[in-house]
Design an enzyme around this catalytic site. Structure first.
Site, PDB file in Angstrom:
ATOM      1  N   GLU A   1       1.120  -0.978   0.268  1.00 56.36           N
ATOM      2  CA  GLU A   1       0.009  -0.329   0.202  1.00 56.36           C
ATOM      3  C   GLU A   1       1.130   0.945   0.121  1.00 56.36           C
ATOM      4  O   GLU A   1       0.988   2.106   0.004  1.00 56.36           O
ATOM      5  CB  GLU A   1      -1.296   0.246   0.835  1.00 56.36           C
ATOM      6  CG  GLU A   1      -0.395  -0.421   2.451  1.00 56.36           C
ATOM      7  CD  GLU A   1      -1.152  -0.351   3.401  1.00 56.36           C
ATOM      8  OE1 GLU A   1      -2.205   0.282   4.006  1.00 56.36           O
ATOM      9  OE2 GLU A   1      -1.321  -1.246   4.747  1.00 56.36           O
TER      10      GLU A   1
ATOM     11  N   CYS B   1      -3.269  -3.457   4.082  1.00 60.74           N
ATOM     12  CA  CYS B   1      -2.503  -4.296   4.597  1.00 60.74           C
ATOM     13  C   CYS B   1      -2.684  -5.711   4.395  1.00 60.74           C
ATOM     14  O   CYS B   1      -2.084  -6.932   4.231  1.00 60.74           O
ATOM     15  CB  CYS B   1      -2.390  -4.558   7.094  1.00 60.74           C
ATOM     16  SG  CYS B   1      -1.925  -2.825   6.027  1.00 60.74           S
TER      17      CYS B   1
ATOM     18  N   HIS C   1      -2.018 -10.572  11.853  1.00 65.44           N
ATOM     19  CA  HIS C   1      -1.521  -9.011  11.457  1.00 65.44           C
ATOM     20  C   HIS C   1      -1.428  -7.830  12.829  1.00 65.44           C
ATOM     21  O   HIS C   1      -2.195  -8.550  13.590  1.00 65.44           O
ATOM     22  CB  HIS C   1      -2.914  -8.977  10.434  1.00 65.44           C
ATOM     23  CG  HIS C   1      -2.332  -6.994  10.469  1.00 65.44           C
ATOM     24  ND1 HIS C   1      -1.322  -6.665   9.820  1.00 65.44           N
ATOM     25  CD2 HIS C   1      -2.255  -5.961  10.145  1.00 65.44           C
ATOM     26  CE1 HIS C   1      -0.720  -5.330   9.310  1.00 65.44           C
ATOM     27  NE2 HIS C   1      -1.973  -4.447  10.266  1.00 65.44           N
TER      28      HIS C   1
ATOM     29  N   LYS D   1      -5.162  -8.353  21.667  1.00 66.82           N
ATOM     30  CA  LYS D   1      -6.964  -8.000  22.130  1.00 66.82           C
ATOM     31  C   LYS D   1      -7.525  -9.333  21.314  1.00 66.82           C
ATOM     32  O   LYS D   1      -8.141  -9.548  22.029  1.00 66.82           O
ATOM     33  CB  LYS D   1      -6.965  -6.858  21.521  1.00 66.82           C
ATOM     34  CG  LYS D   1      -6.483  -5.406  22.490  1.00 66.82           C
ATOM     35  CD  LYS D   1      -6.926  -4.481  21.857  1.00 66.82           C
ATOM     36  CE  LYS D   1      -6.566  -2.951  23.028  1.00 66.82           C
ATOM     37  NZ  LYS D   1      -6.573  -1.798  22.277  1.00 66.82           N
TER      38      LYS D   1
HETATM   39  N1  COA Z   1       0.643   3.028  30.373  1.00 64.30           N
HETATM   40  C1  COA Z   1       0.508   1.739  29.811  1.00 64.30           C
HETATM   41  N2  COA Z   1      -0.812   1.863  28.844  1.00 64.30           N
HETATM   42  C2  COA Z   1      -0.859   2.753  28.802  1.00 64.30           C
HETATM   43  C3  COA Z   1      -0.596   3.996  29.179  1.00 64.30           C
HETATM   44  C4  COA Z   1       0.805   3.946  30.480  1.00 64.30           C
HETATM   45  N3  COA Z   1       0.825   5.861  30.735  1.00 64.30           N
HETATM   46  N4  COA Z   1      -1.537   5.074  28.294  1.00 64.30           N
HETATM   47  C5  COA Z   1      -2.291   5.118  28.048  1.00 64.30           C
HETATM   48  N5  COA Z   1      -2.502   3.434  27.186  1.00 64.30           N
HETATM   49  C6  COA Z   1      -2.511   2.350  26.930  1.00 64.30           C
HETATM   50  C7  COA Z   1      -3.956   2.691  26.974  1.00 64.30           C
HETATM   51  O1  COA Z   1      -4.951   2.145  28.032  1.00 64.30           O
HETATM   52  C8  COA Z   1      -4.397   2.105  25.909  1.00 64.30           C
HETATM   53  O2  COA Z   1      -4.482   0.571  25.890  1.00 64.30           O
HETATM   54  P1  COA Z   1      -5.999  -0.402  25.711  1.00 64.30           P
HETATM   55  O3  COA Z   1      -6.001   0.092  24.310  1.00 64.30           O
HETATM   56  O4  COA Z   1      -5.658  -1.581  26.051  1.00 64.30           O
HETATM   57  O5  COA Z   1      -6.638   0.044  25.929  1.00 64.30           O
HETATM   58  C9  COA Z   1      -3.360   1.559  24.144  1.00 64.30           C
HETATM   59  O6  COA Z   1      -1.933   2.432  25.928  1.00 64.30           O
HETATM   60  C10 COA Z   1      -3.181   3.091  23.656  1.00 64.30           C
HETATM   61  O7  COA Z   1      -3.692   4.149  24.264  1.00 64.30           O
HETATM   62  P2  COA Z   1      -4.823   5.224  23.330  1.00 64.30           P
HETATM   63  O8  COA Z   1      -4.811   6.284  24.271  1.00 64.30           O
HETATM   64  O9  COA Z   1      -6.032   4.743  22.490  1.00 64.30           O
HETATM   65  O10 COA Z   1      -3.798   5.917  22.062  1.00 64.30           O
HETATM   66  P3  COA Z   1      -3.303   6.670  21.408  1.00 64.30           P
HETATM   67  O11 COA Z   1      -4.845   7.469  21.275  1.00 64.30           O
HETATM   68  O12 COA Z   1      -3.132   6.872  21.094  1.00 64.30           O
HETATM   69  O13 COA Z   1      -4.168   5.163  20.072  1.00 64.30           O
HETATM   70  C11 COA Z   1      -3.544   3.531  18.167  1.00 64.30           C
HETATM   71  C12 COA Z   1      -3.639   4.593  19.588  1.00 64.30           C
HETATM   72  C13 COA Z   1      -3.495   2.137  18.138  1.00 64.30           C
HETATM   73  C14 COA Z   1      -5.186   3.246  17.656  1.00 64.30           C
HETATM   74  C15 COA Z   1      -2.960   4.595  17.544  1.00 64.30           C
HETATM   75  O14 COA Z   1      -1.423   4.777  16.824  1.00 64.30           O
HETATM   76  C16 COA Z   1      -3.217   4.485  16.061  1.00 64.30           C
HETATM   77  O15 COA Z   1      -3.421   5.462  15.348  1.00 64.30           O
HETATM   78  N6  COA Z   1      -2.223   3.966  14.954  1.00 64.30           N
HETATM   79  C17 COA Z   1      -2.606   3.607  13.520  1.00 64.30           C
HETATM   80  C18 COA Z   1      -3.833   3.204  13.626  1.00 64.30           C
HETATM   81  C19 COA Z   1      -3.664   1.387  13.688  1.00 64.30           C
HETATM   82  O16 COA Z   1      -3.043   0.903  13.978  1.00 64.30           O
HETATM   83  N7  COA Z   1      -4.563   0.509  13.935  1.00 64.30           N
HETATM   84  C20 COA Z   1      -4.907  -0.853  13.975  1.00 64.30           C
HETATM   85  C21 COA Z   1      -6.254  -1.747  13.349  1.00 64.30           C
HETATM   86  S1  COA Z   1      -5.295  -2.200  11.783  1.00 64.30           S
END
Ligand code: COA
Length: 385
Positions: free
Chosen positions: A79, A111, A233, A242
């Site tokens: 991609e 992906c 993936h 998860k």
């Molecule tokens: N210590 C430990 N864990 C922590 C933490 C800390 N200090 N702060 C946050 N976390 C955890 C959260 O609880 C969460 O865990 P959970 O998902 O099990 O609930 C995780 O870290 C991520 O936190 P979140 O607030 O959701 O992070 P974010 O808003 O920065 O978003 C993604 C994370 C992955 C959604 C973001 O990086 C993203 O959009 N990535 C690209 C898209 C992607 O990869 N999608 C996947 C499907 S293809």
């Protein structure tokens, strides 16, 4: 007839960022990246590496002269295409010296693309059992500096040689696939970076897994205890976990423990590389095969592929006699260990470099086996060292 993976390798660029450094620079708790997202290091690609060179660097390690004469198709799942028209597979075909009477093309569905390529390869070999297909998954996973997806970036390529009577694993005839038109992650043609609804992509990933997993059980009668390992993936290592946790209550404690241990082995490499987009599932498979001491001939591995947008697939594979001898564990671990760590300002500079556009010219130097030598009149010229 047994058809599957005969050879398997990956290549990642020789630069990385430590996620603790990135967390400090972004004023974030490092535990969020290491524990919350599950990433320790993130591969960073220099401007001299694109999907062609990453793919060629991955494949050059596994192909013999005989393979090059027997390959009928080169399929690249990506991609991160560099051109709307010309496929990266055509350049990779030339760089690797594959016999000319071959088909070379790209496959796209986020992906998921390389899984489609793998299944296409399997179908081709069933009709042409004496021939071979080279499948490459190659991507630059880039969300942008300071973006929400920044800690889930990465770069790299996987090369898979598909043959009859394979020496690593056979692909079973049990694929279940699903298409749902969803905007969770997409990249409009004008944009360098994707548009992402992170929570929706997480949710769709889990729901898609639930749907193909349930249907796969209904169609095949297989359940969790029948698998020695499940690979997912891995956009970031917490994501697959998860999905796995969502189905573990279906089984007994011993099976749960076994599948969790194998999952940890499957994410060892991804933790240190980040997201490979199309290659992530297969980096997980390589990691599992090379890190785990528990797998043996006949072990069954379930694989879940997910491409935003969204297409997903669950299928299974079985390890065959001699599979360990076909793996490149030492070479792969050396590749990961010998990379250069970038300080955050260096990462930001490397990340921001772009190739010349609109016919402008530039020359580059890079000691990697395959790299971009120069760009001139909108043509990328590649160097082999
Ligand atoms: N210590 C430990 N864990 C922590 C933490 C800390 N200090 N702060 C946050 N976390 C955890 C959260 O609880 C969460 O865990 P959970 O998902 O099990 O609930 C995780 O870290 C991520 O936190 P979140 O607030 O959701 O992070 P974010 O808003 O920065 O978003 C993604 C994370 C992955 C959604 C973001 O990086 C993203 O959009 N990535 C690209 C898209 C992607 O990869 N999608 C996947 C499907 S293809």
């Amino acid at each position: 007839m047994n058809i599957g993976i005969d050879k398997l390798s990956f290549y990642v660029p020789n630069l990385y960022v430590d996620m603790t450094d990135l967390a400090h620079a972004r004023e974030t708790d490092p535990d969020k990246f290491h524990i919350g997202i599950g990433q320790d290091k993130m591969a960073v690609s220099p401007v001299t590496q694109d999907i062609v060179t990453l793919g060629a660097n991955a494949a050059a390690k596994i192909l013999s002269d005989t393979d090059k004469k027997e390959i009928d198709m080169v399929i690249v799942g990506t991609e991160s295409s560099t051109d709307y028209s010309k496929a990266s597979a055509v350049s990779i075909h030339r760089l690797l010296g594959i016999q000319p009477f071959a088909r070379s093309f790209e496959v796209k569905e986020a992906c998921y693309g390389a899984t489609a390529a793998l299944q296409m390869a399997k179908d081709y070999i069933s009709e042409h059992p004496t021939r071979k297909v080279l499948v490459i998954a190659s991507d630059l996973s880039r969300y942008g500096l300071h973006s929400g997806g920044e800690p889930t970036q990465g770069a790299g390529a996987i090369a898979i040689l598909v043959t009859s009577d394979p020496r690593i694993l056979t692909l079973e005839n049990d694929s279940v696939f699903l298409t749902e038109d969803i905007y969770d992650f997409w990249r409009p043609s004008y944009s360098d970076f994707p548009i992402v609804d992170g929570p929706l992509s997480n949710e769709t990933y889990i729901q898609s897994f639930g749907k193909v997993w349930t249907r796969h059980k209904e169609v095949t009668g297989l359940a969790l205890p029948d698998y020695d390992a499940l690979c997912f993936h891995i956009p970031y290592t917490k994501m697959g976990k998860k999905a796995l946790l969502s189905v573990l209550p279906e089984t007994d404690e011993t099976t749960q423990e076994r599948l969790m241990k194998r999952y940890e082995e499957s994410i060892t490499y991804s933790r240190n590389v980040g997201n490979l987009y199309t290659g992530s599932l297969f980096l997980g498979l390589i990691s599992l095969l090379e890190v785990s001491q528990e797998l043996e001939v006949g072990s069954t591995i379930g694989l879940f592929s997910y491409g935003s947008g969204a297409v997903s697939e669950f299928f299974s594979a079985r390890l065959v006699k001699g599979f360990k001898e076909q793996l490149l564990a030492n070479e792969h671990q050396a590749l990961l260990n010998n990379r250069k760590k970038l300080a955050i300002p260096e990462y930001e500079e490397v990340f921001s470099q772009t190739l010349p556009k609109h016919g402008e010219a530039a020359e580059f130097s890079d000691q990697t086996r395959f790299s971009i030598e120069k760009v001139e009149n909108d043509i990328r010229y590649y160097r082999e060292n």
